[in-house]
Write a protein that holds these residues in place. Structure first.
Motif, PDB file in Angstrom:
ATOM      1  N   PRO A 171      20.803  50.763  36.984  1.00 17.08           N
ATOM      2  CA  PRO A 171      20.839  50.845  35.523  1.00 17.08           C
ATOM      3  C   PRO A 171      22.254  50.794  34.972  1.00 17.08           C
ATOM      4  O   PRO A 171      23.208  51.224  35.615  1.00 17.08           O
ATOM      5  N   ALA A 172      22.379  50.269  33.739  1.00 15.81           N
ATOM      6  CA  ALA A 172      23.693  50.157  33.110  1.00 15.81           C
ATOM      7  C   ALA A 172      24.327  51.517  32.873  1.00 15.81           C
ATOM      8  O   ALA A 172      25.543  51.622  32.734  1.00 15.81           O
ATOM      9  N   SER A 173      23.501  52.556  32.812  1.00 15.64           N
ATOM     10  CA  SER A 173      24.014  53.906  32.566  1.00 15.64           C
ATOM     11  C   SER A 173      24.562  54.578  33.823  1.00 15.64           C
ATOM     12  O   SER A 173      25.100  55.677  33.756  1.00 15.64           O
ATOM     13  N   PRO A 223      33.140  49.568  30.467  1.00 16.98           N
ATOM     14  CA  PRO A 223      32.006  50.485  30.314  1.00 16.98           C
ATOM     15  C   PRO A 223      32.269  51.815  31.009  1.00 16.98           C
ATOM     16  O   PRO A 223      33.109  51.930  31.891  1.00 16.98           O
ATOM     17  N   PRO A 267      26.892  55.848  36.656  1.00 15.11           N
ATOM     18  CA  PRO A 267      28.337  56.089  36.621  1.00 15.11           C
ATOM     19  C   PRO A 267      29.095  55.058  37.441  1.00 15.11           C
ATOM     20  O   PRO A 267      28.649  54.646  38.509  1.00 15.11           O
TER      21      PRO A 267
END
Length: 251
Positions: free
Chosen positions: A2-4, A78, A6
């Motif tokens: 997932p993009a979230s 990000p 870390p």
């Protein structure tokens, strides 16, 4: 992934890169297994600790400034983003000694965010991610844990490494006497005060042997390298293992 997830910018210390590269690979394996996106900057070099410990503050500052540059993400990068290393010694240098090196210097402002994001591997796993065990980790035998000076005193690393190791299938812990006493390495100390350094290693190894352990495990390859040299010279039945290599074993 997932993009979230870390993002971890790994820092591989000089001696790990040159002498124990498998430990760096173990760290990557673990971080990816717990859901991190791992990034390696091939331009990275040293944190500056050897020069700093030898009193060469100018060269140390130059190397440390490059470290800050290498581990400062682009403004649009990000997040969340962390700097993680398999060395409490190097992380202790970044967190503590960089403050002295850059006091009143132009790099001070850029230094602080990097310091705040820098973690030793086990404290990142336990204190940041809340990971208490690595699924599938296996190693048969008895271990005793060495609290490195940098881990205990500079980074404030407490029960986290033992918690992770106690979750390794087949591994039993036995604490040695004076576990928090220095092993005698201390970087240039081992060169400048060889006799004292060797005597300290001997004491540490004897305490470990008294437990009946098969392994001495620690967060710092520098300590383990020093102890391993004494163990091999004396042909003793004991192995030194970095905690990353243990947590990455068996799966």
């Amino acid at each position: 992934m997932p993009a979230s997830a870390p993002i971890v910018d790994i820092f591989v210390p000089c001696f790990v890169d040159q002498l124990y590269p498998a430990t760096a690979l173990s760290m990557v394996k673990i971080l990816e297994a717990v859901g991190c996106r791992v990034h390696y900057n091939p331009a990275q070099t040293c944190c500056g600790q050897p020069a700093y410990n030898a009193g060469h503050l100018g060269p140390a500052r130059a190397v440390a400034a490059k470290f800050i540059e290498d581990f400062t993400p682009a403004p649009a990068a990000p997040g969340p983003r962390y700097v993680v290393s398999p060395s409490a010694s190097c992380i202790g240098m970044v967190r503590n000694s960089f403050t002295e090196l850059f006091a009143g210097q132009p790099e001070a402002a850029a230094c602080r965010p990097v310091q705040a994001r820098a973690y030793e591997l086990t404290e990142f796993l336990v204190d940041v991610l809340g990971v208490m065990a690595i699924p599938g980790a296996q190693l048969a035998g008895v271990y005793t844990y060495h609290d490195s000076c940098s881990g205990l005193r500079e980074c404030g690393i407490g029960p986290g490494p033992r918690l992770l190791l106690d979750g390794v299938a087949g591994l039993t812990r036995r604490e040695m006497a004076e576990t928090s006493t220095c092993c005698g390495f201390g970087g240039t100390f081992a060169v400048k005060f060889q006799a004292i350094s060797v005597a300290m290693a001997q004491q540490k190894v004897e305490h470990a042997l008294d437990t009946g352990a098969d392994y001495i495990i620690s967060t710092d390859v520098s300590c383990l390298m020093h102890l391993e040299a004494y163990i091999k010279k004396e042909k003793l039945p004991l192995r030194c293992l970095h905690i990353a290599d243990v947590l990455a074993s068996g799966w």
